[in-house]
Design a protein around this motif. Sequence first.
Motif, PDB file in Angstrom:
ATOM      1  N   LYS A  68    -101.672  92.127 -39.256  1.00  0.00           N
ATOM      2  CA  LYS A  68    -100.488  91.740 -40.014  1.00  0.00           C
ATOM      3  C   LYS A  68    -100.912  91.060 -41.310  1.00  0.00           C
ATOM      4  O   LYS A  68    -101.961  90.432 -41.396  1.00  0.00           O
ATOM      5  N   HIS A  69    -100.065  91.168 -42.336  1.00  0.00           N
ATOM      6  CA  HIS A  69    -100.373  90.580 -43.641  1.00  0.00           C
ATOM      7  C   HIS A  69     -99.602  89.275 -43.783  1.00  0.00           C
ATOM      8  O   HIS A  69     -98.367  89.265 -43.786  1.00  0.00           O
ATOM      9  N   VAL A  70    -100.328  88.193 -43.887  1.00  0.00           N
ATOM     10  CA  VAL A  70     -99.743  86.861 -43.863  1.00  0.00           C
ATOM     11  C   VAL A  70     -99.581  86.322 -45.274  1.00  0.00           C
ATOM     12  O   VAL A  70    -100.452  86.510 -46.137  1.00  0.00           O
ATOM     13  N   CYS A  71     -98.434  85.662 -45.530  1.00  0.00           N
ATOM     14  CA  CYS A  71     -98.196  85.024 -46.828  1.00  0.00           C
ATOM     15  C   CYS A  71     -99.168  83.867 -46.992  1.00  0.00           C
ATOM     16  O   CYS A  71     -99.260  82.996 -46.117  1.00  0.00           O
ATOM     17  N   PRO A  72     -99.911  83.790 -48.102  1.00  0.00           N
ATOM     18  CA  PRO A  72    -100.876  82.709 -48.290  1.00  0.00           C
ATOM     19  C   PRO A  72    -100.221  81.362 -48.557  1.00  0.00           C
ATOM     20  O   PRO A  72    -100.876  80.320 -48.448  1.00  0.00           O
ATOM     21  N   ALA A  73     -98.921  81.355 -48.888  1.00  0.00           N
ATOM     22  CA  ALA A  73     -98.252  80.099 -49.223  1.00  0.00           C
ATOM     23  C   ALA A  73     -97.629  79.418 -48.011  1.00  0.00           C
ATOM     24  O   ALA A  73     -97.835  78.234 -47.766  1.00  0.00           O
ATOM     25  N   CYS A  74     -96.839  80.201 -47.209  1.00  0.00           N
ATOM     26  CA  CYS A  74     -96.116  79.579 -46.097  1.00  0.00           C
ATOM     27  C   CYS A  74     -96.547  80.101 -44.735  1.00  0.00           C
ATOM     28  O   CYS A  74     -96.099  79.583 -43.706  1.00  0.00           O
ATOM     29  N   GLY A  75     -97.366  81.143 -44.682  1.00  0.00           N
ATOM     30  CA  GLY A  75     -97.858  81.643 -43.413  1.00  0.00           C
ATOM     31  C   GLY A  75     -96.976  82.660 -42.741  1.00  0.00           C
ATOM     32  O   GLY A  75     -97.329  83.179 -41.678  1.00  0.00           O
ATOM     33  N   ALA A  76     -95.806  82.974 -43.306  1.00  0.00           N
ATOM     34  CA  ALA A  76     -94.918  83.985 -42.716  1.00  0.00           C
ATOM     35  C   ALA A  76     -95.497  85.378 -42.949  1.00  0.00           C
ATOM     36  O   ALA A  76     -96.400  85.573 -43.769  1.00  0.00           O
ATOM     37  N   GLU A  77     -94.949  86.360 -42.223  1.00  0.00           N
ATOM     38  CA  GLU A  77     -95.424  87.732 -42.390  1.00  0.00           C
ATOM     39  C   GLU A  77     -94.826  88.342 -43.650  1.00  0.00           C
ATOM     40  O   GLU A  77     -93.605  88.310 -43.851  1.00  0.00           O
ATOM     41  N   ALA A  78     -95.672  88.872 -44.521  1.00  0.00           N
ATOM     42  CA  ALA A  78     -95.208  89.507 -45.751  1.00  0.00           C
ATOM     43  C   ALA A  78     -94.649  90.887 -45.444  1.00  0.00           C
ATOM     44  O   ALA A  78     -95.140  91.583 -44.562  1.00  0.00           O
ATOM     45  N   GLN A 138     -93.236  97.034 -55.276  1.00  0.00           N
ATOM     46  CA  GLN A 138     -94.347  97.861 -54.814  1.00  0.00           C
ATOM     47  C   GLN A 138     -95.534  97.000 -54.377  1.00  0.00           C
ATOM     48  O   GLN A 138     -96.693  97.232 -54.758  1.00  0.00           O
ATOM     49  N   ALA A 139     -95.227  95.991 -53.554  1.00  0.00           N
ATOM     50  CA  ALA A 139     -96.247  95.076 -53.077  1.00  0.00           C
ATOM     51  C   ALA A 139     -95.754  94.403 -51.811  1.00  0.00           C
ATOM     52  O   ALA A 139     -94.567  94.464 -51.476  1.00  0.00           O
ATOM     53  N   LEU A 140     -96.670  93.743 -51.093  1.00  0.00           N
ATOM     54  CA  LEU A 140     -96.298  92.933 -49.942  1.00  0.00           C
ATOM     55  C   LEU A 140     -95.822  91.580 -50.435  1.00  0.00           C
ATOM     56  O   LEU A 140     -96.569  90.846 -51.088  1.00  0.00           O
ATOM     57  N   VAL A 141     -94.566  91.228 -50.116  1.00  0.00           N
ATOM     58  CA  VAL A 141     -93.949  90.010 -50.625  1.00  0.00           C
ATOM     59  C   VAL A 141     -93.376  89.220 -49.463  1.00  0.00           C
ATOM     60  O   VAL A 141     -92.749  89.783 -48.553  1.00  0.00           O
ATOM     61  N   GLY A 145     -91.168  84.283 -51.461  1.00  0.00           N
ATOM     62  CA  GLY A 145     -91.338  85.198 -52.584  1.00  0.00           C
ATOM     63  C   GLY A 145     -92.764  85.385 -53.047  1.00  0.00           C
ATOM     64  O   GLY A 145     -93.013  86.059 -54.046  1.00  0.00           O
ATOM     65  N   THR A 146     -93.724  84.830 -52.356  1.00  0.00           N
ATOM     66  CA  THR A 146     -95.121  84.950 -52.752  1.00  0.00           C
ATOM     67  C   THR A 146     -95.650  86.357 -52.447  1.00  0.00           C
ATOM     68  O   THR A 146     -95.369  86.925 -51.396  1.00  0.00           O
ATOM     69  N   VAL A 147     -96.410  86.905 -53.388  1.00  0.00           N
ATOM     70  CA  VAL A 147     -97.044  88.207 -53.181  1.00  0.00           C
ATOM     71  C   VAL A 147     -98.320  88.013 -52.385  1.00  0.00           C
ATOM     72  O   VAL A 147     -99.185  87.216 -52.757  1.00  0.00           O
ATOM     73  N   ALA A 148     -98.438  88.729 -51.266  1.00  0.00           N
ATOM     74  CA  ALA A 148     -99.619  88.610 -50.423  1.00  0.00           C
ATOM     75  C   ALA A 148    -100.785  89.348 -51.062  1.00  0.00           C
ATOM     76  O   ALA A 148    -100.642  90.509 -51.461  1.00  0.00           O
ATOM     77  N   PRO A 149    -101.940  88.721 -51.168  1.00  0.00           N
ATOM     78  CA  PRO A 149    -103.104  89.377 -51.789  1.00  0.00           C
ATOM     79  C   PRO A 149    -103.788  90.332 -50.821  1.00  0.00           C
ATOM     80  O   PRO A 149    -104.911  90.113 -50.379  1.00  0.00           O
ATOM     81  N   ALA A 150    -103.092  91.416 -50.472  1.00  0.00           N
ATOM     82  CA  ALA A 150    -103.647  92.387 -49.530  1.00  0.00           C
ATOM     83  C   ALA A 150    -103.741  93.743 -50.196  1.00  0.00           C
ATOM     84  O   ALA A 150    -102.867  94.130 -50.966  1.00  0.00           O
ATOM     85  N   THR A 151    -104.820  94.433 -49.915  1.00  0.00           N
ATOM     86  CA  THR A 151    -105.008  95.776 -50.457  1.00  0.00           C
ATOM     87  C   THR A 151    -104.705  96.789 -49.362  1.00  0.00           C
ATOM     88  O   THR A 151    -105.384  96.824 -48.336  1.00  0.00           O
ATOM     89  N   LEU A 152    -103.670  97.592 -49.589  1.00  0.00           N
ATOM     90  CA  LEU A 152    -103.315  98.612 -48.615  1.00  0.00           C
ATOM     91  C   LEU A 152    -104.118  99.874 -48.885  1.00  0.00           C
ATOM     92  O   LEU A 152    -104.836  99.962 -49.878  1.00  0.00           O
ATOM     93  N   ALA A 153    -103.982 100.838 -48.010  1.00  0.00           N
ATOM     94  CA  ALA A 153    -104.683 102.113 -48.190  1.00  0.00           C
ATOM     95  C   ALA A 153    -104.341 102.680 -49.556  1.00  0.00           C
ATOM     96  O   ALA A 153    -103.182 102.899 -49.867  1.00  0.00           O
ATOM     97  N   ALA A 154    -105.330 102.878 -50.386  1.00  0.00           N
ATOM     98  CA  ALA A 154    -105.104 103.196 -51.793  1.00  0.00           C
ATOM     99  C   ALA A 154    -105.157 104.694 -52.042  1.00  0.00           C
ATOM    100  O   ALA A 154    -105.586 105.471 -51.203  1.00  0.00           O
ATOM    101  N   ASP A 155    -104.699 105.091 -53.222  1.00  0.00           N
ATOM    102  CA  ASP A 155    -104.791 106.491 -53.626  1.00  0.00           C
ATOM    103  C   ASP A 155    -106.257 106.907 -53.644  1.00  0.00           C
ATOM    104  O   ASP A 155    -107.142 106.130 -53.974  1.00  0.00           O
TER     105      ASP A 155
END
Length: 358
Positions: free
Chosen positions: A9-19, A26-29, A34-44
């Motif tokens: 699971k991708h966790v929010c770095p600010a509050c710990g909730a699931e992004a 076009q990102a995990l938020v 409202g914090t954008v999770a710094p996660a890299t998904l499967a890329a092109d």
Amino acid sequence: MAEVAALDKHVCPACGAEAHWNAARQALVCPYCGTVAPATLAADGSTIQEHDLVAALRAIPADRRGFGNDRTAVQCQSCRAVSLFVPSRVAQRCEFCGSPAVVPYTQTRNAIYPESLLPFRQSEPQIREAVRRWVRSRWFAPGNLDRLALTDQVTGIYVPYWTFDARVSASWTAMAGHYYYETRRVNGKLRQVRRVRWTPASGHVATVFDDELVCATHGVKLSLLKGIEPFPTGELVPYDPGYVSGWVVEQYHLDLVGAAEAGRRAMDEKVRALCAADVPGDTHRDLQVSATYTGQTFKHVLLPVWVVAYDYGRRRFQVVANGVTGAVSGERPWSWIKMLLAVAAAAIAAVAVAWLSG
């Protein structure tokens, strides 16, 4: 098949909730802060795996199961759709038809793992506006439809599809018909009468099918989904739980065997149409096609669909939208008053034209 590991699971770095995947950004938020999770998904550029269809039908593997995140399957007792939710969301209405009769489903272990998907690109505000435009364009819909009906929640759902590829070589034979005309006397007048000259014909066609779609849903009407196709399957990305985080995922109802049969029927019809178009002349009959399929492969994919289920009067209707292109298709009630007025106007116009020409 090569095994694909599910990501955490991708966790929010600010509050710990699931992004959650945000279509507009076009990102995990994080849905809370409202914090954008710094996660890299499967890329092109990653490889989308195609699997040999014949081998898979002989032995469907048991290791391609699961959706990467802990999810609970529930089934609607009204429309019979099976959806996969995070456990905290089980006690809710069906996302397809709005029915509150949702019960646990025990057959999720049989689900084959989806290996690729198209992420949502159209956001909820964009879809609401697209649906409003669609409603306004329905000439014979009740005038208050957009105000009374389309105020329900718009839900984004990943709908299961199978895709099939194949190379086809087909030989055909037929009787080709060529029109010609003879002058005949009919009721005392000379007229041109069409005749057909039949000659034997044969030929060969070859074609390639790439990502022939077979929908495996139970919650959305296939006729509505046809109205929002095609999906840009050339832009599929490898499956990652981050893309489905925060979204409803429907489990397929049509298994690989049934989907392969449906895909073959669809391809057979298209091959037959190609052969029919290859017959010379003006018409044909007795078309016989012999087709050979090679290089058959398949994928199980998830495609993004926005769904609106609404009540108007005593009936329930459904509107769907393509989560990538924004195309809309739906059901709507009819205004009999508008239809009667249109018929009356057409009748008046016909009488006026007849009177003027008389």
